[in-house]
Design an enzyme around this catalytic site. Structure first.
Site, mmCIF file in Angstrom:
data_model
loop_
_atom_site.group_PDB
_atom_site.id
_atom_site.type_symbol
_atom_site.label_atom_id
_atom_site.label_comp_id
_atom_site.label_asym_id
_atom_site.label_seq_id
_atom_site.Cartn_x
_atom_site.Cartn_y
_atom_site.Cartn_z
ATOM 1 N N GLY A 9 0.814 -1.212 0.000
ATOM 2 C CA GLY A 9 0.000 0.000 0.000
ATOM 3 C C GLY A 9 0.844 1.256 0.000
ATOM 4 N N GLY A 10 2.064 1.154 -0.525
ATOM 5 C CA GLY A 10 3.002 2.266 -0.476
ATOM 6 C C GLY A 10 2.681 3.423 -1.397
ATOM 7 N N GLY B 62 0.837 5.314 3.212
ATOM 8 C CA GLY B 62 1.964 4.536 2.703
ATOM 9 C C GLY B 62 2.991 5.367 1.961
ATOM 10 N N ASP C 95 -1.550 -7.109 -6.396
ATOM 11 C CA ASP C 95 -2.467 -7.239 -5.276
ATOM 12 C C ASP C 95 -1.840 -8.073 -4.174
ATOM 13 O OD1 ASP C 95 -4.796 -7.986 -3.622
ATOM 14 O OD2 ASP C 95 -5.971 -7.154 -5.275
ATOM 15 N N VAL C 96 -1.997 -7.632 -2.940
ATOM 16 C CA VAL C 96 -1.424 -8.351 -1.805
ATOM 17 C C VAL C 96 -2.096 -9.714 -1.629
ATOM 18 C CG1 VAL C 96 -2.954 -7.466 0.009
ATOM 19 C CG2 VAL C 96 -0.559 -7.956 0.535
ATOM 20 N N ALA D 242 -1.293 -1.772 3.282
ATOM 21 C CA ALA D 242 -2.373 -2.058 2.339
ATOM 22 C C ALA D 242 -3.638 -2.478 3.082
ATOM 23 C CB ALA D 242 -1.937 -3.157 1.377
ATOM 24 N N TYR E 40 -15.446 -2.958 8.959
ATOM 25 C CA TYR E 40 -14.056 -2.514 8.834
ATOM 26 C C TYR E 40 -13.290 -2.773 10.121
ATOM 27 C CZ TYR E 40 -10.141 0.779 8.766
ATOM 28 O OH TYR E 40 -8.896 1.356 8.863
ATOM 29 N N ASN F 161 -7.317 9.417 14.000
ATOM 30 C CA ASN F 161 -7.826 10.049 12.771
ATOM 31 C C ASN F 161 -6.709 10.778 12.035
ATOM 32 O OD1 ASN F 161 -10.280 9.716 14.616
ATOM 33 N ND2 ASN F 161 -11.215 10.261 12.660
#
Length: 351
Positions: free
Chosen positions: A7-8, A13, A56-57, A77, A180, A209
Site C-alpha cells: 500500500g506504499g 503509505g 495485489d497483496v 495495504a 471494517y 484520525n
C-alpha cells in the site's frame, strides 16, 4: 535496511515511503492501485530510489516475488472507512483479512521475520467511559431510536447516567462495531499468530484520525477530514453529522510516518514470537465540529453545517492515550492541530 511497503502508493503509505528513502533505507512498494483509493489509476509521485511492484497483496506469487531480498515489511495495504453498507463486507474481508494472511504466509516461506502493521483505533469500538456510580464501563450498542431523537451521548448501561469520555490505552479490550473494525482486529490476530508460529516480531500501530496533504478526495471510504476538505473545494459547507461534539484525536500524516520509522527501527530488537500494539495519536482532543470549523476558517470557505444525521456504525467518542509509543519508541508528534489544519486547507487532494 531493505523494506517492503504494501500500500506504499496510498495516503499514509506514500508518506512512509518518502521518509524511509530520506533515511537511507532501500524501499520496495507493492500496491494494487485499487479504484476506490486511486480513481485515476496513476501512481502518486514517489521518491527516486524506490522500486514499485503493481500487484495485489492477495496474489501469493506477486507477494513472494516482492519479498525477495527484503528484511522487514511495513503493511499499509487495506480497504479503509465504513463503506456503504454490508454489501461491502466481502471486499473488506478480502482486502484486509485474506490479503494479510497471504502476506504472512509468504513471509513465513521467505524467512522475513519483521513486521510493522498499520492498525486502527476502530478496534476499540467506543472509547473509554466512566460512570459516576459504576466507574469504568463500556456503553452498549447505539440505538437508532436514540440517534433519531438526537440523544447522541451513550448512557451507562446499568443506571442510564450520562457517561464521561476519557482516553483509551492499549490495554482496552477489542470491541469492533462495524465490518471494517472487525477486519482490522482480525489483522492483528493474524499477525500475532504468525509471530508465534514463525518466531517473527510484529509491532502494530493503531492510527487515530489521520489527515494531511495527499488525502484522497471524498469517497464512501474516505475519512471525515477528506469529506470536509472536498466539500470546501467545491465551495460547499462541510456537513457535520450528529451534533458535532464527537471527540477525536486528529494526527498529522507526517507524525504517523515518523511513528512507522520508529517502529521499523525497533521491531528487530523485540523478542522472537512477540507482538505489541501502540496507539498513534496527537494527544490533543478535538471535536469533529471543531475540526470542521478550523478547516473552513483556514480555507476561507463557508462555515460548517451541523446536520443531526448519523451513521449507525460510527462511534461517539474515541481518543488516544499514546504514552506507550512515546515512552518505548521515543516518538513525539510534531505537527500541532492549528498548523496541520492550515497546511491541509492549502494542500491539494489526490484524485
Amino acid at each position: 535496511m531493505e523494506i517492503l511497503v504494501t500500500g506504499g502508493a496510498g495516503f499514509i503509505g506514500s508518506a512512509v515511503v518518502r521518509d524511509l528513502v530520506a533515511a537511507g533505507h532501500g524501499v520496495r512498494v507493492l500496491d494494487a492501485l485499487l479504484p476506490a483509493v486511486h480513481p485515476s489509476g496513476r501512481l502518486p509521485e514517489l521518491p527516486q530510489g524506490c522500486s514499485v511492484v503493481r500487484g495485489d497483496v492477495r496474489d501469493a506469487a506477486v507477494v513472494e516475488s516482492a519479498l525477495a531480498g527484503v528484511e522487514a515489511v511495513c503493511h499499509q495495504a487495506a480497504m479503509v472507512g465504513l463503506g456503504l453498507d454490508l454489501d461491502d463486507a466481502p471486499a473488506y474481508v478480502g482486502c484486509n483479512e485474506l490479503g494479510t494472511s497471504v502476506l504472512l504466509a509468504a513471509m513465513a516461506r521467505s524467512g522475513v521475520r519483521r513486521l510493522v502493521l498499520a492498525g486502527s483505533m476502530v478496534v476499540y469500538g467506543e472509547g473509554r467511559y466512566q460512570c459516576p456510580e459504576h466507574g469504568d464501563i463500556a456503553p452498549g450498542p447505539r440505538r437508532p431510536a436514540d440517534l433519531e431523537a438526537g440523544r447522541f451521548e451513550p448512557p451507562c448501561p446499568r443506571c442510564g447516567t450520562a457517561l464521561r469520555p476519557g482516553l483509551v490505552d492499549e490495554q482496552a479490550p477489542g470491541d469492533p462495531r462495524n465490518v471494517y473494525a472487525v477486519t482490522k482486529l482480525a489483522q492483528e490476530h493474524l499477525a500475532a499468530a504468525w509471530a508465534r508460529a514463525c518466531q517473527g516480531r510484529v509491532l502494530t500501530l493503531r492510527y487515530h484520525n489521520v489527515y494531511g496533504p495527499g488525502m484522497p478526495r471524498d469517497t464512501p471510504y474516505a475519512g471525515v477530514a477528506s469529506l470536509f476538505r472536498s466539500a470546501l473545494a467545491r465551495g460547499e459547507a462541510p456537513r457535520v453529522f450528529e451534533d458535532g461534539r464527537q471527540r477525536r484525536d486528529f494526527v498529522h500524516v507526517a507524525d504517523v510516518a515518523a511513528a512507522n520509522l520508529a517502529a521499523l527501527a525497533a521491531v528487530g530488537a523485540r523478542a522472537p514470537g512477540s507482538s505489541r500494539a501502540y496507539n498513534v495519536g496527537s494527544g490533543s482532543v478535538h471535536t469533529v465540529g471543531e475540526m470542521a470549523e478550523a478547516l473552513a476558517a483556514a480555507y476561507g470557505g463557508p462555515a460548517p453545517v451541523v446536520t443531526g444525521q448519523y451513521r449507525l456504525g460510527d462511534v461517539r467518542h474515541i481518543t488516544a492515550d499514546s504514552s506507550r509509543l512515546r515512552a518505548e519508541l521515543g516518538w513525539r508528534p510534531r505537527v500541532s492541530f492549528q498548523e496541520g489544519m492550515a497546511e491541509f486547507a492549502a494542500a491539494p487532494l489526490r484524485c
